[in-house]
Design an enzyme around this catalytic site. Structure first.
Site, PDB file in Angstrom:
ATOM      1  N   ASN A 137     -13.475  15.545  -4.250  1.00  0.00           N
ATOM      2  CA  ASN A 137     -13.822  15.008  -5.838  1.00  0.00           C
ATOM      3  C   ASN A 137     -15.050  14.095  -5.835  1.00  0.00           C
ATOM      4  O   ASN A 137     -15.136  12.640  -5.438  1.00  0.00           O
ATOM      5  CB  ASN A 137     -12.525  14.228  -6.226  1.00  0.00           C
ATOM      6  N   LYS A 147     -16.526  13.075  -8.246  1.00  0.00           N
ATOM      7  CA  LYS A 147     -17.050  12.627  -9.038  1.00  0.00           C
ATOM      8  C   LYS A 147     -18.883  12.362 -10.088  1.00  0.00           C
ATOM      9  O   LYS A 147     -19.076  13.150  -9.794  1.00  0.00           O
ATOM     10  CB  LYS A 147     -17.135  11.019  -9.210  1.00  0.00           C
ATOM     11  N   HIS A 201      -6.719  12.466 -13.718  1.00  0.00           N
ATOM     12  CA  HIS A 201      -7.194  11.537 -12.779  1.00  0.00           C
ATOM     13  C   HIS A 201      -7.199   9.485 -13.494  1.00  0.00           C
ATOM     14  O   HIS A 201      -7.606  10.034 -14.134  1.00  0.00           O
ATOM     15  CB  HIS A 201      -8.975  12.016 -12.166  1.00  0.00           C
ATOM     16  N   GLU A 225      -9.650   7.706 -13.295  1.00  0.00           N
ATOM     17  CA  GLU A 225     -10.174   7.551 -13.720  1.00  0.00           C
ATOM     18  C   GLU A 225     -10.474   7.686 -15.413  1.00  0.00           C
ATOM     19  O   GLU A 225     -11.389   7.163 -16.078  1.00  0.00           O
ATOM     20  CB  GLU A 225     -11.896   7.664 -12.670  1.00  0.00           C
ATOM     21  N   GLU A 281      -2.145   9.227  -6.198  1.00  0.00           N
ATOM     22  CA  GLU A 281      -3.794   8.842  -5.638  1.00  0.00           C
ATOM     23  C   GLU A 281      -2.947   7.169  -6.341  1.00  0.00           C
ATOM     24  O   GLU A 281      -3.096   7.505  -7.461  1.00  0.00           O
ATOM     25  CB  GLU A 281      -4.760   8.987  -6.819  1.00  0.00           C
ATOM     26  N   GLY A 295     -11.204   4.798  -3.760  1.00  0.00           N
ATOM     27  CA  GLY A 295     -12.414   3.704  -3.793  1.00  0.00           C
ATOM     28  C   GLY A 295     -12.513   2.107  -3.439  1.00  0.00           C
ATOM     29  O   GLY A 295     -13.742   1.768  -2.865  1.00  0.00           O
ATOM     30  N   SER A 301      -9.265   6.577  -0.299  1.00  0.00           N
ATOM     31  CA  SER A 301      -9.982   5.861   1.085  1.00  0.00           C
ATOM     32  C   SER A 301      -9.704   7.254   1.989  1.00  0.00           C
ATOM     33  O   SER A 301      -8.964   6.228   3.143  1.00  0.00           O
ATOM     34  CB  SER A 301      -9.096   4.421   0.428  1.00  0.00           C
TER      35      SER A 301
HETATM   36  P1  13P Z   1     -11.977   7.564  -2.815  1.00  0.00           P
HETATM   37  O1  13P Z   1     -11.449   8.985  -1.623  1.00  0.00           O
HETATM   38  O2  13P Z   1     -13.551   6.956  -2.794  1.00  0.00           O
HETATM   39  O3  13P Z   1     -11.061   6.406  -2.255  1.00  0.00           O
HETATM   40  O4  13P Z   1     -11.175   8.215  -4.136  1.00  0.00           O
HETATM   41  C1  13P Z   1     -10.151   9.062  -4.387  1.00  0.00           C
HETATM   42  C2  13P Z   1     -10.058   9.823  -5.232  1.00  0.00           C
HETATM   43  O5  13P Z   1     -10.301   9.312  -6.362  1.00  0.00           O
HETATM   44  C3  13P Z   1     -10.058  10.405  -5.517  1.00  0.00           C
HETATM   45  O6  13P Z   1      -9.844  11.547  -6.038  1.00  0.00           O
END
Ligand code: 13P
Length: 254
Positions: free
Chosen positions: A9, A11, A95, A97, A167, A173, A213
């Site tokens: 992903n 983003k 997601h 976010e 997740e 992150g 992560s």
């Molecule tokens: P990270 O791997 O940067 O922690 O992000 C995970 C994520 O949100 C994947 O959709």
């Protein structure tokens, strides 16, 4: 029986040019890898270019979001048929976010899921608890609510074909990955709920992947857990070599 699935992903990272360079670097590295599904989720602007760049390869393209209507006066939105025509075969929905920053709810996740299924895209439905919810022992209740909300009115056959991404918000992150045992506890719970609500076949076929992560140095231990079927990778998917390492290591655990 469930092939490992590793999705990147991206983003809000990568221009069209950068996305195509990534695809060109990744392709030869993973060309001969059988038995693993590889998915890239670029920003909307790069879906078509990435899909063209990986055509005829073992790499699939996903959108990161979509609107549930086919078309209409919804300025700034993109529909499932548009994504599909651009070359995507998967769509990420819900997601954290989107939930935290853009008002996504279980109801809108459900609408989007139905739109994705109607357009014959494969949904990657994201669920996960916040740190506060985990610390208050609400993890499983939160996930149950998210699953029930997302999958309202969805059939067992449809559940069989889709992907759930667990997740935990506290792991996204942050560099703080869930331990393999923490991931397995939750994944096993999700599969038990799927069995209870949609039957054994749906529960056995549905992919439950982990996100938060994930890096080349922790993917193997996560993948060794019986109910972890792959990963949704954020930061470590932005570099082609690091993403390829994750894919190759995940494949090797099968
Ligand atoms: P990270 O791997 O940067 O922690 O992000 C995970 C994520 O949100 C994947 O959709």
């Amino acid at each position: 029986m469930r092939l490992p699935l590793i999705a990147g992903n991206w983003k809000m990272f990568k221009t069209v040019g950068e996305a195509v360079v990534f695809a060109k670097v990744l392709k030869p590295i993973v060309k001969d890898l059988q038995g693993v599904e590889i998915v890239l989720a670029p920003p909307f602007t790069a879906i078509h270019a990435v899909a063209e760049a990986v055509r005829h390869e073992n790499i699939f393209v996903a959108s990161q979001d979509l609107h549930w209507e086919k078309e209409g006066a919804f300025t700034g939105e993109i529909s499932a048929p548009m994504i599909k025509e651009a070359g995507a075969e998967f769509a990420i929905i819900g997601h954290s976010e989107r939930r935290q920053l853009f008002g996504e709810t279980d109801v809108t996740v459900n609408r989007k899921l139905r739109a994705v299924l109607t357009s014959a895209l494969t949904p990657i439905v994201c669920i996960g608890e916040t740190l506060d919810e985990r610390e208050h022992n609400q993890t499983l209740a939160v996930l149950d609510r998210q699953i029930q909300g997302a999958f309202d009115g969805v059939t067992a056959d449809e559940i069989s074909e889709l992907v759930i991404a667990y997740e935990p918000v506290w792991a996204i992150g942050t560099g703080r990955v869930a331990t393999p045992a923490q991931a397995e506890d939750v994944h096993a719970h999700i599969r038990a709920r799927l069995r209870q609500w949609f039957g054994a076949t749906a529960a056995e076929h549905c992919h439950v992947i982990y996100g938060g992560s994930v890096k080349p140095d922790n993917i193997i231990d996560l993948m060794r857990e019986p109910d972890v079927d792959g990963a949704l990778v954020g930061g470590a998917s932005l570099d082609a070599q690091s993403f390829a390492d994750i894919v190759t290591k995940a494949r090797a655990t099968v």
